[in-house]
Design a protein around this motif. Structure first.
Motif, short mmCIF file in Angstrom:
data_model
loop_
_atom_site.label_atom_id
_atom_site.label_comp_id
_atom_site.label_asym_id
_atom_site.label_seq_id
_atom_site.Cartn_x
_atom_site.Cartn_y
_atom_site.Cartn_z
N UNK A 189 0.84 -1.21 0.00
CA UNK A 189 0.00 0.00 0.00
C UNK A 189 0.88 1.26 0.00
N UNK A 190 1.96 1.19 0.74
CA UNK A 190 2.88 2.33 0.83
C UNK A 190 3.51 2.62 -0.54
N UNK A 191 3.89 1.55 -1.24
CA UNK A 191 4.43 1.72 -2.59
C UNK A 191 3.39 2.44 -3.45
N UNK A 192 2.15 1.92 -3.41
CA UNK A 192 1.10 2.49 -4.24
C UNK A 192 0.84 3.95 -3.91
N UNK A 193 0.82 4.27 -2.61
CA UNK A 193 0.52 5.65 -2.20
C UNK A 193 1.61 6.61 -2.65
N UNK A 250 2.62 -11.13 -8.63
CA UNK A 250 1.75 -9.95 -8.72
C UNK A 250 1.23 -9.50 -7.36
N UNK A 251 2.06 -9.60 -6.36
CA UNK A 251 1.59 -9.26 -5.01
C UNK A 251 1.28 -7.77 -4.86
N UNK A 252 2.05 -6.93 -5.56
CA UNK A 252 1.89 -5.48 -5.41
C UNK A 252 0.83 -4.92 -6.36
N UNK A 253 0.57 -5.67 -7.43
CA UNK A 253 -0.29 -5.14 -8.50
C UNK A 253 -1.67 -4.66 -8.02
N UNK A 254 -2.40 -5.42 -7.16
CA UNK A 254 -3.72 -4.91 -6.73
C UNK A 254 -3.63 -3.53 -6.09
N UNK A 255 -2.58 -3.29 -5.31
CA UNK A 255 -2.43 -1.97 -4.67
C UNK A 255 -2.15 -0.90 -5.73
N UNK A 256 -1.30 -1.24 -6.70
CA UNK A 256 -0.99 -0.27 -7.76
C UNK A 256 -2.23 0.06 -8.58
N UNK A 279 3.60 -2.99 -16.14
CA UNK A 279 4.34 -4.11 -16.74
C UNK A 279 5.13 -4.77 -15.62
N UNK A 280 4.82 -6.03 -15.35
CA UNK A 280 5.53 -6.77 -14.30
C UNK A 280 6.55 -7.71 -14.94
N UNK A 281 7.78 -7.64 -14.45
CA UNK A 281 8.87 -8.46 -14.99
C UNK A 281 9.39 -9.38 -13.89
N UNK A 282 9.51 -10.67 -14.20
CA UNK A 282 10.12 -11.59 -13.23
C UNK A 282 10.76 -12.74 -14.00
N UNK A 283 11.90 -13.21 -13.52
CA UNK A 283 12.57 -14.29 -14.26
C UNK A 283 12.11 -15.68 -13.81
N UNK A 284 11.21 -15.75 -12.83
CA UNK A 284 10.70 -17.06 -12.39
C UNK A 284 9.42 -17.40 -13.16
N UNK A 288 6.40 -17.83 -10.84
CA UNK A 288 5.86 -16.55 -10.36
C UNK A 288 4.98 -15.92 -11.44
N UNK A 289 5.50 -15.91 -12.67
CA UNK A 289 4.75 -15.27 -13.76
C UNK A 289 3.48 -16.06 -14.09
N UNK A 290 3.54 -17.38 -13.95
CA UNK A 290 2.33 -18.19 -14.21
C UNK A 290 1.23 -17.80 -13.22
N UNK A 291 1.60 -17.63 -11.95
CA UNK A 291 0.60 -17.24 -10.93
C UNK A 291 0.09 -15.82 -11.22
N UNK A 292 1.03 -14.94 -11.58
CA UNK A 292 0.65 -13.54 -11.88
C UNK A 292 -0.35 -13.54 -13.03
N UNK A 293 -0.10 -14.34 -14.06
CA UNK A 293 -1.01 -14.36 -15.22
C UNK A 293 -2.37 -14.96 -14.85
N UNK A 294 -2.37 -15.93 -13.92
CA UNK A 294 -3.66 -16.49 -13.47
C UNK A 294 -4.47 -15.41 -12.74
N UNK A 295 -3.76 -14.61 -11.91
CA UNK A 295 -4.48 -13.52 -11.19
C UNK A 295 -5.02 -12.50 -12.20
N UNK A 296 -4.20 -12.22 -13.24
CA UNK A 296 -4.64 -11.26 -14.26
C UNK A 296 -5.92 -11.75 -14.93
N UNK A 297 -5.94 -13.05 -15.31
CA UNK A 297 -7.12 -13.60 -15.99
C UNK A 297 -8.33 -13.59 -15.05
N UNK A 298 -8.10 -13.99 -13.79
CA UNK A 298 -9.22 -14.09 -12.85
C UNK A 298 -9.82 -12.72 -12.54
N UNK A 299 -8.98 -11.69 -12.55
CA UNK A 299 -9.46 -10.36 -12.15
C UNK A 299 -9.71 -9.41 -13.31
#
Ligand SMILES: C[S@@+](CC[C@H](N)C(=O)[O-])C[C@H]1O[C@@H](n2cnc3c(N)ncnc32)[C@H](O)[C@@H]1O
Length: 213
Positions: free
Chosen positions: A36-40, A58-64, A75-80, A83-94
Motif C-alpha cells: 500500500x505504501x508503494x502504491x501511495x 503480482x503481489x503489489x499489482x492490486x495496490x498499484x 508491466x511486471x517483470x520476473x525471471x521465475x 511466479x509469472x504463471x501465478x501472476x497471469x492467473x491472477x490477471x485472468x481471474x481479475x
C-alpha cells in the motif's frame, strides 16, 4: 555473486505457490502495508506506464491498480516462470486489462518507449548486482521519471538499528538477498529529489527519487 543468491531462480520457482504466505511471515505481517505504501507513493500520469521489476506473483499489482488511472499501464517483470504463471492467473481471474507480465531477466527488458516509473518492491536486494539493476532501471526511465523502492537495507542512525539489522541479515539468509547500506549512496549519486521513509522500526525503507531532467 554473493553466496546467499546462488540458485535464486530455482528457489523462487519453488517458493512461488506459497510466496504470499512466506512474504507475510518474513515481513512480520507487514507485506500488505508495504504494498500500500508503494502504491501511495507512486506518481505517474493518467496514461503513464510503471514497470515493476521482480514482480513475483503480482503481489503489489492490486495496490498499484487502486491508485493508477484506468488508461495507465503496469508491466511486471520476473525471471521465475512459476511466479509469472501465478501472476497471469491472477490477471485472468481479475480481468486486469492494463497489466502485462513478462517472464525474463530484468536486464533483458527494454521497452520501446521510456517509462514513467520503475518499482522494486522487496526485489532490489534480490538482484545479484544492485548497481547494475539500478543502472538498468534508470536507463529505461524518462527524464524526471520516478524510481520507487521498498526493501530491507541496513540502517545506522537509531540505537535499535543493530537489532533490526540483525533481523535483516537473518532474513537475507532465508530469502537469498544481499542487503547493503551502499544502496543509499548509489541512489543519492545517480538520482535527484531523494526521499526516504523507514517502516517497521527500520526493517524496511521506502526510497523514492527521480531521474535528472
Ligand atoms: C522477494 S520477491 C518480490 C516479489 C514482489 N515484488 C513482492 O513485493 O512481494 C523477488 C522477486 O524478484 C525476482 N527476481 C530476482 N532476480 C531477478 C532478475 N534478475 N530478473 C527478474 N526477476 C528477478 C524473483 O524471481 C522474485 O520473484
Amino acid at each position: 555473486m554473493d553466496i546467499r543468491q546462488v540458485a535464486n531462480r530455482n528457489k523462487y520457482d519453488l517458493a512461488a505457490s506459497s510466496y504470499d504466505l512466506i512474504a507475510f511471515m518474513l515481513s512480520l505481517g507487514q507485506a500488505r502495508k508495504l504494498y500500500e505504501e508503494v502504491a501511495q507513493n507512486l506518481d505517474i500520469p493518467a496514461d503513464g506506464t510503471v514497470v515493476e521489476f521482480g514482480c513475483g506473483p503480482a503481489s503489489v499489482v492490486p495496490s498499484l491498480l487502486r491508485v493508477i488511472d484506468d488508461s495507465a499501464k503496469i508491466i511486471g517483470i520476473d525471471f521465475s516462470q512459476q511466479m509469472i504463471a501465478i501472476a497471469n492467473r491472477k490477471k485472468a481471474a481479475n480481468g486486469w486489462h492494463n497489466v502485462q507480465f513478462e517472464c525474463m531477466d530484468m536486464y533483458d527488458f527494454s521497452p520501446a518507449q521510456k517509462v514513467d516509473a520503475v518499482v522494486f518492491c522487496l526485489a532490489l536486494t534480490a538482484m545479484p548486482d544492485y548497481q547494475k539493476a539500478l543502472d538498468h532501471a534508470l536507463s529505461i526511465l524518462k527524464p524526471g521519471g520516478q524510481l520507487l523502492i521498498v526493501d530491507s537495507i541496513p540502517l545506522h542512525f537509531k540505537w535499535y538499528h543493530p537489532l533490526t539489522n540483525a533481523y535483516i541479515y537473518l532474513k537475507s539468509l532465508v530469502v537469498g538477498a544481499k542487503p547493503v547500506a551502499e544502496i543509499f549512496e548509489y541512489i543519492d549519486q545517480k538520482t535527484i529529489a531523494v526521499e526516504k521513509k523507514t517502516m517497521a522500526l527500520g526493517v524496511y525503507t521506502l526510497i523514492k527519487s527521480r531521474t535528472p531532467q
